[in-house]
Design a protein around this motif. Sequence first.
Motif, PDB file in Angstrom:
ATOM      1  N   TYR A   1      18.996  -1.796 -21.132  1.00 16.03           N
ATOM      2  CA  TYR A   1      17.605  -2.488 -20.233  1.00 16.03           C
ATOM      3  C   TYR A   1      16.584  -2.548 -21.091  1.00 16.03           C
ATOM      4  O   TYR A   1      15.727  -3.567 -20.871  1.00 16.03           O
ATOM      5  CB  TYR A   1      17.888  -1.610 -19.153  1.00 16.03           C
ATOM      6  CG  TYR A   1      16.751  -1.771 -18.117  1.00 16.03           C
ATOM      7  CD1 TYR A   1      16.520  -2.764 -17.312  1.00 16.03           C
ATOM      8  CD2 TYR A   1      15.224  -1.106 -18.177  1.00 16.03           C
ATOM      9  CE1 TYR A   1      15.350  -3.150 -16.570  1.00 16.03           C
ATOM     10  CE2 TYR A   1      14.241  -1.240 -17.679  1.00 16.03           C
ATOM     11  CZ  TYR A   1      14.354  -2.409 -16.630  1.00 16.03           C
ATOM     12  OH  TYR A   1      13.167  -2.667 -15.981  1.00 16.03           O
ATOM     13  N   MET A   2      16.135  -1.418 -21.805  1.00 14.85           N
ATOM     14  CA  MET A   2      14.785  -1.515 -22.585  1.00 14.85           C
ATOM     15  C   MET A   2      14.870  -2.700 -23.567  1.00 14.85           C
ATOM     16  O   MET A   2      13.881  -3.155 -23.836  1.00 14.85           O
ATOM     17  CB  MET A   2      14.530  -0.191 -23.208  1.00 14.85           C
ATOM     18  CG  MET A   2      14.307   0.844 -22.165  1.00 14.85           C
ATOM     19  SD  MET A   2      13.795   2.452 -23.027  1.00 14.85           S
ATOM     20  CE  MET A   2      13.755   3.571 -21.864  1.00 14.85           C
ATOM     21  N   GLY A   3      16.018  -2.821 -24.252  1.00 16.34           N
ATOM     22  CA  GLY A   3      15.981  -3.973 -25.250  1.00 16.34           C
ATOM     23  C   GLY A   3      15.896  -5.303 -24.649  1.00 16.34           C
ATOM     24  O   GLY A   3      15.187  -6.394 -25.090  1.00 16.34           O
ATOM     25  N   GLU A   4      16.441  -5.556 -23.479  1.00 19.12           N
ATOM     26  CA  GLU A   4      16.447  -6.874 -22.732  1.00 19.12           C
ATOM     27  C   GLU A   4      14.819  -7.000 -22.244  1.00 19.12           C
ATOM     28  O   GLU A   4      14.320  -8.092 -22.602  1.00 19.12           O
ATOM     29  CB  GLU A   4      17.183  -6.868 -21.565  1.00 19.12           C
ATOM     30  CG  GLU A   4      18.577  -6.923 -21.665  1.00 19.12           C
ATOM     31  CD  GLU A   4      19.521  -6.793 -20.372  1.00 19.12           C
ATOM     32  OE1 GLU A   4      18.946  -6.899 -19.350  1.00 19.12           O
ATOM     33  OE2 GLU A   4      20.664  -6.386 -20.323  1.00 19.12           O
ATOM     34  N   THR A   5      14.011  -5.931 -21.868  1.00 21.93           N
ATOM     35  CA  THR A   5      12.971  -5.956 -21.433  1.00 21.93           C
ATOM     36  C   THR A   5      11.884  -6.230 -22.569  1.00 21.93           C
ATOM     37  O   THR A   5      10.857  -6.959 -22.796  1.00 21.93           O
ATOM     38  CB  THR A   5      12.380  -4.668 -20.709  1.00 21.93           C
ATOM     39  OG1 THR A   5      13.335  -4.393 -19.711  1.00 21.93           O
ATOM     40  CG2 THR A   5      11.025  -4.779 -20.284  1.00 21.93           C
ATOM     41  N   LEU A   6      12.230  -5.569 -23.800  1.00 18.60           N
ATOM     42  CA  LEU A   6      11.419  -6.082 -24.947  1.00 18.60           C
ATOM     43  C   LEU A   6      11.741  -7.196 -25.576  1.00 18.60           C
ATOM     44  O   LEU A   6      10.686  -7.787 -25.920  1.00 18.60           O
ATOM     45  CB  LEU A   6      11.792  -4.785 -26.190  1.00 18.60           C
ATOM     46  CG  LEU A   6      10.925  -4.693 -27.253  1.00 18.60           C
ATOM     47  CD1 LEU A   6       9.496  -4.419 -26.967  1.00 18.60           C
ATOM     48  CD2 LEU A   6      11.348  -3.793 -28.330  1.00 18.60           C
ATOM     49  N   GLN A   7      12.900  -7.817 -25.379  1.00 16.27           N
ATOM     50  CA  GLN A   7      12.881  -9.324 -25.691  1.00 16.27           C
ATOM     51  C   GLN A   7      12.162 -10.254 -24.877  1.00 16.27           C
ATOM     52  O   GLN A   7      11.523 -11.156 -25.317  1.00 16.27           O
ATOM     53  CB  GLN A   7      14.509  -9.612 -25.741  1.00 16.27           C
ATOM     54  CG  GLN A   7      15.368  -8.840 -26.607  1.00 16.27           C
ATOM     55  CD  GLN A   7      14.960  -9.607 -27.942  1.00 16.27           C
ATOM     56  OE1 GLN A   7      14.590 -10.663 -28.254  1.00 16.27           O
ATOM     57  NE2 GLN A   7      15.062  -8.536 -28.874  1.00 16.27           N
ATOM     58  N   LYS A   8      12.005  -9.787 -23.568  1.00 17.74           N
ATOM     59  CA  LYS A   8      11.402 -10.657 -22.737  1.00 17.74           C
ATOM     60  C   LYS A   8       9.845 -10.631 -23.164  1.00 17.74           C
ATOM     61  O   LYS A   8       9.035 -11.536 -23.079  1.00 17.74           O
ATOM     62  CB  LYS A   8      11.456 -10.141 -21.297  1.00 17.74           C
ATOM     63  CG  LYS A   8      12.821 -10.525 -20.520  1.00 17.74           C
ATOM     64  CD  LYS A   8      12.960  -9.931 -19.145  1.00 17.74           C
ATOM     65  CE  LYS A   8      14.343 -10.142 -18.625  1.00 17.74           C
ATOM     66  NZ  LYS A   8      14.610  -9.560 -17.232  1.00 17.74           N
ATOM     67  N   VAL A   9       9.355  -9.377 -23.461  1.00 17.08           N
ATOM     68  CA  VAL A   9       7.942  -9.129 -23.871  1.00 17.08           C
ATOM     69  C   VAL A   9       7.812  -9.973 -25.005  1.00 17.08           C
ATOM     70  O   VAL A   9       6.483 -10.745 -25.228  1.00 17.08           O
ATOM     71  CB  VAL A   9       7.574  -7.728 -24.015  1.00 17.08           C
ATOM     72  CG1 VAL A   9       6.323  -7.666 -24.719  1.00 17.08           C
ATOM     73  CG2 VAL A   9       7.697  -6.641 -22.728  1.00 17.08           C
ATOM     74  N   PHE A  10       8.758 -10.027 -26.085  1.00 14.42           N
ATOM     75  CA  PHE A  10       8.597 -10.757 -27.258  1.00 14.42           C
ATOM     76  C   PHE A  10       8.443 -12.250 -27.011  1.00 14.42           C
ATOM     77  O   PHE A  10       7.753 -12.862 -27.575  1.00 14.42           O
ATOM     78  CB  PHE A  10       9.721 -10.398 -28.379  1.00 14.42           C
ATOM     79  CG  PHE A  10       9.460  -9.132 -29.110  1.00 14.42           C
ATOM     80  CD1 PHE A  10       8.290  -8.790 -29.782  1.00 14.42           C
ATOM     81  CD2 PHE A  10      10.425  -8.361 -29.315  1.00 14.42           C
ATOM     82  CE1 PHE A  10       8.321  -8.061 -30.564  1.00 14.42           C
ATOM     83  CE2 PHE A  10      10.536  -7.404 -30.089  1.00 14.42           C
ATOM     84  CZ  PHE A  10       9.348  -6.907 -30.839  1.00 14.42           C
ATOM     85  N   ALA A  11       9.094 -12.572 -25.961  1.00 14.07           N
ATOM     86  CA  ALA A  11       9.216 -13.979 -25.548  1.00 14.07           C
ATOM     87  C   ALA A  11       7.944 -14.607 -24.974  1.00 14.07           C
ATOM     88  O   ALA A  11       7.546 -15.619 -25.133  1.00 14.07           O
ATOM     89  CB  ALA A  11      10.496 -14.445 -24.612  1.00 14.07           C
TER      90      ALA A  11
END
Length: 180
Positions: A1-11
């Motif tokens: 979950y955190m990895g997905e959220t961090l990817q969204k933040v990076f995007a």
Amino acid sequence: YMGETLQKVFATATAKDFRRRSLEDKKNGVHYHTLANGDGKVIGCVVTSDVQARVAYSFLEAVEALVRPENIDSRLTSKILQQKADFFSDPKNDKFNAINKELLEVTAVVQGNVEDLIIRGDKINNIHGKSVNVADQAQVFADKSEELKSKLCWRNAKLVAMAAAGVGVLIIVIVLLAKS
């Protein structure tokens, strides 16, 4: 979950501009921080809610300096990253909080000193008031004693005059009796 959220933040980060960005995840009690260096690189970290953003961005700036092409050494990068993470995780290395803590301690001492000065000033004012009162009473006493001294002098003068008159009358009576 955190990895997905961090990817969204990076995007959502704009790599072309120097920019800092944070996202709070209240559900998991973490913050996502990203730093775009303006050269097309975006780096990020996930920290617990108790870590101040200032500390997270200081960590990201230290990491950003490591991932520049001239500094990349794959053998040392993970070790240096771990050292940086350990350094920024240690509260003793947070100079801002150390200075802030020291400032709060000094402020408490100064406030205590000010309170002591106020109490001392109140005591001085109280003593001054009492001394003015004693000085007033001393003046009243001096005036009353001068008045009493004057009364006693007049009383003494009257008694001496009466005694002299009595002695004079007695002498006259004796002289008249002796002539007769």
